[in-house]
Design an enzyme around this catalytic site. Structure first.
Site, PDB file in Angstrom:
ATOM      1  N   THR A 205      33.443  16.305  -2.490  1.00  0.00           N
ATOM      2  CA  THR A 205      33.449  14.991  -2.071  1.00  0.00           C
ATOM      3  C   THR A 205      34.777  14.475  -1.842  1.00  0.00           C
ATOM      4  OG1 THR A 205      31.616  14.761  -3.537  1.00  0.00           O
ATOM      5  CG2 THR A 205      32.672  12.799  -2.819  1.00  0.00           C
TER       6      THR A 205
ATOM      7  N   ASP B 153      40.000  35.315   1.017  1.00  0.00           N
ATOM      8  CA  ASP B 153      40.127  34.008   0.166  1.00  0.00           C
ATOM      9  C   ASP B 153      41.581  33.544  -0.037  1.00  0.00           C
ATOM     10  OD1 ASP B 153      37.811  32.399  -2.112  1.00  0.00           O
ATOM     11  OD2 ASP B 153      40.044  31.805  -2.117  1.00  0.00           O
TER      12      ASP B 153
ATOM     13  N   GLU C  62      22.990  27.924   3.188  1.00  0.00           N
ATOM     14  CA  GLU C  62      22.591  28.787   1.957  1.00  0.00           C
ATOM     15  C   GLU C  62      21.762  28.013   1.081  1.00  0.00           C
ATOM     16  OE1 GLU C  62      23.215  32.364   1.953  1.00  0.00           O
ATOM     17  OE2 GLU C  62      21.496  31.635   0.746  1.00  0.00           O
TER      18      GLU C  62
ATOM     19  N   CYS D  90      26.058  21.136  -6.033  1.00  0.00           N
ATOM     20  CA  CYS D  90      25.658  20.713  -4.553  1.00  0.00           C
ATOM     21  C   CYS D  90      24.778  19.538  -5.109  1.00  0.00           C
ATOM     22  CB  CYS D  90      24.669  21.886  -4.245  1.00  0.00           C
ATOM     23  SG  CYS D  90      25.602  22.864  -3.779  1.00  0.00           S
TER      24      CYS D  90
ATOM     25  N   SER E 231      29.179  26.870   4.593  1.00  0.00           N
ATOM     26  CA  SER E 231      29.388  25.494   3.568  1.00  0.00           C
ATOM     27  C   SER E 231      28.424  24.297   3.930  1.00  0.00           C
ATOM     28  CB  SER E 231      30.863  25.124   3.718  1.00  0.00           C
ATOM     29  OG  SER E 231      31.794  26.191   3.753  1.00  0.00           O
TER      30      SER E 231
ATOM     31  N   LYS F 280      26.953  16.002  -4.979  1.00  0.00           N
ATOM     32  CA  LYS F 280      27.732  16.143  -3.395  1.00  0.00           C
ATOM     33  C   LYS F 280      26.947  16.118  -2.398  1.00  0.00           C
ATOM     34  CE  LYS F 280      29.078  20.199  -2.529  1.00  0.00           C
ATOM     35  NZ  LYS F 280      28.916  20.837  -1.115  1.00  0.00           N
TER      36      LYS F 280
ATOM     37  N   ALA G 181      20.074  29.489  -5.583  1.00  0.00           N
ATOM     38  CA  ALA G 181      20.343  28.760  -6.786  1.00  0.00           C
ATOM     39  C   ALA G 181      20.994  29.672  -7.751  1.00  0.00           C
ATOM     40  CB  ALA G 181      18.980  28.336  -7.387  1.00  0.00           C
TER      41      ALA G 181
HETATM   42  C1  UDX Z   1      30.964  26.325  -0.873  1.00  0.00           C
HETATM   43  C2  UDX Z   1      30.884  24.933  -0.704  1.00  0.00           C
HETATM   44  O1  UDX Z   1      31.364  24.023  -1.441  1.00  0.00           O
HETATM   45  C3  UDX Z   1      29.503  24.464  -0.716  1.00  0.00           C
HETATM   46  O2  UDX Z   1      29.262  23.190   0.040  1.00  0.00           O
HETATM   47  C4  UDX Z   1      28.572  25.522   0.349  1.00  0.00           C
HETATM   48  O3  UDX Z   1      27.267  24.959   0.356  1.00  0.00           O
HETATM   49  C5  UDX Z   1      28.905  26.837  -0.021  1.00  0.00           C
HETATM   50  O4  UDX Z   1      30.150  27.320  -0.281  1.00  0.00           O
HETATM   51  P1  UDX Z   1      31.073  27.597  -3.333  1.00  0.00           P
HETATM   52  O5  UDX Z   1      30.836  28.858  -2.948  1.00  0.00           O
HETATM   53  O6  UDX Z   1      30.062  27.305  -4.835  1.00  0.00           O
HETATM   54  O7  UDX Z   1      30.429  26.426  -2.323  1.00  0.00           O
HETATM   55  O8  UDX Z   1      32.412  27.087  -3.587  1.00  0.00           O
HETATM   56  P2  UDX Z   1      33.678  27.917  -4.250  1.00  0.00           P
HETATM   57  O9  UDX Z   1      33.161  28.405  -5.433  1.00  0.00           O
HETATM   58  O10 UDX Z   1      34.801  26.539  -4.513  1.00  0.00           O
HETATM   59  O11 UDX Z   1      34.284  28.575  -3.110  1.00  0.00           O
HETATM   60  C6  UDX Z   1      34.959  28.362  -1.843  1.00  0.00           C
HETATM   61  C7  UDX Z   1      36.198  29.347  -2.048  1.00  0.00           C
HETATM   62  O12 UDX Z   1      36.863  28.966  -0.558  1.00  0.00           O
HETATM   63  C8  UDX Z   1      37.193  29.229  -3.048  1.00  0.00           C
HETATM   64  O13 UDX Z   1      37.299  30.697  -3.672  1.00  0.00           O
HETATM   65  C9  UDX Z   1      38.546  28.802  -2.281  1.00  0.00           C
HETATM   66  O14 UDX Z   1      39.738  29.230  -3.009  1.00  0.00           O
HETATM   67  C10 UDX Z   1      38.399  29.220  -0.965  1.00  0.00           C
HETATM   68  N1  UDX Z   1      39.153  28.793   0.186  1.00  0.00           N
HETATM   69  C11 UDX Z   1      39.177  27.367   0.210  1.00  0.00           C
HETATM   70  C12 UDX Z   1      39.610  29.738   0.943  1.00  0.00           C
HETATM   71  O15 UDX Z   1      39.644  30.571   0.860  1.00  0.00           O
HETATM   72  N2  UDX Z   1      40.459  28.861   2.083  1.00  0.00           N
HETATM   73  C13 UDX Z   1      40.543  27.287   1.792  1.00  0.00           C
HETATM   74  O16 UDX Z   1      41.137  27.037   3.060  1.00  0.00           O
HETATM   75  C14 UDX Z   1      39.864  26.760   1.140  1.00  0.00           C
HETATM   76  C1  UDX Z   2      20.554  24.053  -5.898  1.00  0.00           C
HETATM   77  C2  UDX Z   2      19.499  24.387  -5.049  1.00  0.00           C
HETATM   78  O1  UDX Z   2      18.180  24.664  -5.675  1.00  0.00           O
HETATM   79  C3  UDX Z   2      19.793  25.568  -4.206  1.00  0.00           C
HETATM   80  O2  UDX Z   2      18.679  25.682  -3.118  1.00  0.00           O
HETATM   81  C4  UDX Z   2      21.092  25.033  -3.323  1.00  0.00           C
HETATM   82  O3  UDX Z   2      21.380  26.206  -2.458  1.00  0.00           O
HETATM   83  C5  UDX Z   2      22.293  24.554  -4.211  1.00  0.00           C
HETATM   84  O4  UDX Z   2      21.875  23.741  -5.153  1.00  0.00           O
HETATM   85  P1  UDX Z   2      21.937  25.009  -8.084  1.00  0.00           P
HETATM   86  O5  UDX Z   2      22.534  23.921  -8.087  1.00  0.00           O
HETATM   87  O6  UDX Z   2      22.156  26.396  -8.159  1.00  0.00           O
HETATM   88  O7  UDX Z   2      20.790  25.132  -6.579  1.00  0.00           O
HETATM   89  O8  UDX Z   2      20.345  25.103  -9.303  1.00  0.00           O
HETATM   90  P2  UDX Z   2      19.190  24.379  -9.482  1.00  0.00           P
HETATM   91  O9  UDX Z   2      18.422  25.505 -10.032  1.00  0.00           O
HETATM   92  O10 UDX Z   2      18.731  23.892  -8.293  1.00  0.00           O
HETATM   93  O11 UDX Z   2      19.516  23.321 -10.649  1.00  0.00           O
HETATM   94  C6  UDX Z   2      20.267  22.269 -10.479  1.00  0.00           C
HETATM   95  C7  UDX Z   2      20.197  21.296 -11.769  1.00  0.00           C
HETATM   96  O12 UDX Z   2      18.789  20.940 -12.109  1.00  0.00           O
HETATM   97  C8  UDX Z   2      20.536  22.102 -13.023  1.00  0.00           C
HETATM   98  O13 UDX Z   2      21.451  21.230 -13.670  1.00  0.00           O
HETATM   99  C9  UDX Z   2      18.857  22.378 -13.754  1.00  0.00           C
HETATM  100  O14 UDX Z   2      19.303  22.364 -14.917  1.00  0.00           O
HETATM  101  C10 UDX Z   2      18.315  21.192 -13.358  1.00  0.00           C
HETATM  102  N1  UDX Z   2      16.917  21.076 -13.537  1.00  0.00           N
HETATM  103  C11 UDX Z   2      16.254  22.001 -12.659  1.00  0.00           C
HETATM  104  C12 UDX Z   2      16.201  20.278 -14.220  1.00  0.00           C
HETATM  105  O15 UDX Z   2      16.861  19.497 -14.778  1.00  0.00           O
HETATM  106  N2  UDX Z   2      14.827  20.303 -14.251  1.00  0.00           N
HETATM  107  C13 UDX Z   2      14.237  21.187 -13.291  1.00  0.00           C
HETATM  108  O16 UDX Z   2      12.875  21.045 -13.377  1.00  0.00           O
HETATM  109  C14 UDX Z   2      14.892  22.029 -12.464  1.00  0.00           C
END
Ligand code: UDX
Ligand code: UDX
Length: 461
Positions: free
Chosen positions: A91, A33, A158, A273, A128, A276, A161
């Protein structure tokens, strides 16, 4: 032994690689990273994210066949046969598609970095979430290299959740792998199938064409979010009619065609997610000249914003149309329970709206306070951050439950009631409390999609 690299040690990259490393001791997995602080945290006792069961999995594999590093990224790229790319794709905030399209600058930069540092062919995997057909652009960048190296770009979205990541990775409903219909790409797909088959039953490993895989990720999230917006829309109607949204959700969820999950009415959905990915889907439809389809999915987001705004409007209205100077305890900052993540958290949206009403806020959360403080930026100095819910509620006029942490349902509300200003209000934005019992203690209780329980009949009229 295969050398596997993951670029991006975030919420997705870190846990996913830890579970792969646990089940595949024969392979060497390195996670890199650009953020050195994050890498240091992955190498410490204080992991950068809170996720039940994660620490155990990391500790089992770290130093054995799982390595986190911010050094020599170029060398690690060259040594790897398989590279997962899990960098963030936020976004876009500028230029064409601002506010809707995905910002692919990190992805493209990563593709170029892979190209510059490779002396052998590789399998590149999109982890991603990306707009449909991104892989094509990536393949163009990677495969127009002067050395004649060949890269197969696959999609392996991926579905984990947060809060449930380890369970989802250990026992996924499915693993999706998309690749082109060429012998080389199909061989690459098989390599990744074999990797997952180390612990995932083969009938749960789905292979599709590349575009289906990319689109499925967006569509899965759009469908999940749509269920929440659907039940939340109905919650507004329940509040007007005397129907109870939990009863309605149960009644419809027993129909096996509908199913019981993701029908909890709430203050709104959050997380990195849903918003976005739906914006992404909307933009994609607009780009393909499908405005009706774009509008259909955009409505899922509009209902979500409406639900949060409606929650705050109910609070203002119930508390005699003024919150100025009133202490309000907010139970929850994380976007859902069992995570420290506050990205797009409805709790912080409510927090901002209440600050605009000049309320005096005490924000309480077991794990997410630090992230909340950062997200609130300059507004943070107007908020008291409180780990102890009893202290947060002390002398408060109202409590608003914004995250469904089980701890909040298990508090001594009798004790809390006594320490509050009266009349005491409770707004349950997650429907996790015993509303009847709270009412009997003396609270005026508002829950999502349910008739309020009030001690005087004219409130909220
Ligand atoms: C990311 C994507 O945002 C999401 O769309 C996808 O579904 C799964 O991967 P997430 O792991 O939650 O989700 O993102 P984040 O926690 O922001 O991690 C991304 C990492 O990439 C950060 O730690 C950032 O420092 C790193 N990064 C970013 C690099 O190492 N190189 C880069 O050029 C940009
Ligand atoms: C989601 C998807 O579930 C996962 O498969 C994908 O890879 C990433 O996005 P996540 O965002 O981690 O995962 O959480 P999720 O459990 O889906 O909840 C999303 C939001 O919906 C939360 O704010 C949760 O509190 C809300 N939620 C969920 C409700 O308000 N009502 C419900 O019945 C379920």
């Amino acid at each position: 032994m295969t050398h596997i690299l993951c670029i991006g040690a975030g919420y997705v990259g870190g846990p996913t690689m830890a579970v792969i490393a646990k089940h595949c001791p024969q392979h060497r997995i390195t996670v890199v990273d650009v953020n050195r602080q994050r890498i240091d945290a992955w190498n410490s006792d204080q992991l950068p994210i809170y996720e039940p069961g994660l620490k155990e999995v990391v500790e089992q594999a770290r130093g054995r066949n799982l390595f986190f590093t911010a050094d020599d990224i170029e060398q690690h790229i060259d040594q790897s046969e398989i590279i997962f790319v899990s960098v963030n794709t936020p976004t876009k905030s500028f230029g064409q598609g601002a506010g809707r399209a995905a910002d692919l600058q990190y992805w493209e930069k990563t593709a170029r970095q892979i190209l510059e540092n490779s002396t052998s062919p590789k399998i590149i995997i999109e982890k991603s979430t990306l707009p449909v057909r991104t892989a094509e652009a990536m393949a163009h960048i990677l495969n127009t290299n002067p050395n004649g190296l060949h890269f197969d770009v696959l999609s392996n979205p991926e579905f984990l959740a947060e809060g449930n990541a380890i369970e989802n990775l250990e026992h996924p409903d499915r693993v999706l792998i998309g690749g082109h219909d060429t012998p080389s790409a199909q061989a690459a797909v098989q390599t990744i199938v074999e990797l997952y088959a180390n612990w995932v039953p083969r009938d749960r490993i789905i292979t599709t064409n590349l575009w289906s895989s990319e689109l499925s990720k967006l569509v899965a999230n759009a469908f999940l979010a749509q269920r929440i917006s659907s039940i939340n829309a109905i919650s507004a109607l329940c509040e007007k009619t005397g129907a109870d949204v939990s009863e309605v959700a149960y009644a419809i969820g027993t129909d096996s065609r509908i199913g019981p999950k993701f029908l909890n009415a709430s203050v709104g959905f959050g997380g990195s997610c849903f918003k976005k990915d739906i914006l992404n889907l909307v933009y994609l439809c607009e780009q393909h000249n499908l405005p009706e389809v774009a509008e259909y999915w955009e409505q899922v987001l509009k209902i979500n914003e409406y639900q949060g705004a409606r929650f705050v409007a109910n609070m203002v209205h119930a508390m005699f149309n003024t919150l100025a100077g009133k202490r309000i305890a907010l139970f929850g900052a994380a976007f859902k329970a069992n995570t420290s993540d506050t990205r797009e958290s409805p709790a912080l949206a409510v927090c901002r709206e209440l600050l605009a009403e000049h309320a005096d806020l005490a924000l309480c959360d077991p794990y997410a306070l630090e992230n909340a403080r950062q997200d609130l930026g300059a507004l943070a100095r107007k908020v008291t951050f409180e780990l102890d819910p009893y202290r947060a509620a002390d002398a408060a006029h109202a409590i608003a439950v914004l995250t469904e942490w089980a701890d909040f349902a298990a508090l001594d509300y009798q004790r809390i009631f006594q320490s509050m200003a009266h009349p005491a209000f409770i707004f349950d934005g997650r429907n996790i409390l015993d509303h009847k019992a709270l009412f009997e203690m003396g609270f005026n209780v508002y829950a999502v999609g349910k008739a309020p329980r009030l001690h005087f009949n004219d409130i909220g009229k």
